[in-house]
Design a protein around this motif. Structure first.
Motif: not given
Length: 206
Positions: A36-45, A61-66, A100-106, A136-137
């Motif tokens: 689970q990812t969280f913004a700097a203010d602690g909210t789930t994003d 792969l499944e990514l969710r963001r904003h 391509a061979h792999a996904f990447t991100g943060r 974040p898109l």
């Protein structure tokens, strides 16, 4: 099953960018990472869910963001679908495919996945084509990376020796590079990433 918390920060001025609370484990035929990812203010994003097969290929792969969502996997290279939760009529939904061979991100999950796939010996290098999903898109960008396993070192801990691998990873288009330190299936540090908490020891390097 390692679990813990990573923090993210801007690589230029150290501004906090949020955190990721994760768990990962080897399975019968591969490896899975969820977070689970969280913004700097602690909210789930958002969230991260990555499953690799026995050859470290991204089977799911499944990514969710904003509100944005990416689903993808290894099919004719890499294939993915990017959409938004409000795009109910699929007007802005887009499919993508890249040789391509792999996904990447943060997420550190992608560093671990690429390192496993390359399986470098100490002192060797490789070039790899990856699809990055930007924050974040979650917009896709294809690039080439250079990976070098510079050193493998054993560090004493209370539970025995901890093997740490030091990689140098470079964006071959921009020339930007940084060091990534890994122990088993945990990233200890990377550009913009720090391991803040680890509740259980790293899993074995496979």
């Amino acid at each position: 099953m390692p679990s813990g918390r990573y923090s993210f920060h801007d690589t230029h001025d150290d501004t906090p960018l949020g955190e990721e609370r994760f768990s990962c484990a080897a399975g019968p035929s591969g490896w899975r990472y969820t977070a689970q990812t969280f913004a700097a203010d602690g909210t789930t994003d958002g969230s991260v869910d990555l499953t690799l097969d026995s050859r470290a290929r991204p089977m799911r792969l499944e990514l969710r963001r904003h509100g944005w969502q990416v689903r993808g996997g290894a099919l004719a290279g890499l294939t993915w679908v990017r959409t938004h939760v409000e795009d109910t009529d699929l007007t802005f939904t887009r499919e993508g495919n890249e040789k391509a061979h792999a996904f990447t991100g943060r997420s550190p999950a992608f560093l671990l996945a690429t390192a496993r796939m390359l399986a470098l010996a100490e002192g060797t290098s490789a070039r790899v084509r990856v699809v990055s999903f930007t924050e974040p898109l979650l917009a896709p960008r294809t690039l080439d990376q250079g990976w070098t396993l510079e050193a493998t070192e054993a560090h004493p801990t209370d539970s025995g020796l901890l093997t740490v691998r030091r990689f140098r990873v470079a964006d071959l288009e921009t020339g930007e590079e940084g060091l990534v330190h890994m122990a088993g299936d945990v990233v200890l540090s990377a550009p913009g990433v720090e391991l803040e908490e680890l509740e259980t020891p790293p899993g074995a390097w496979i």
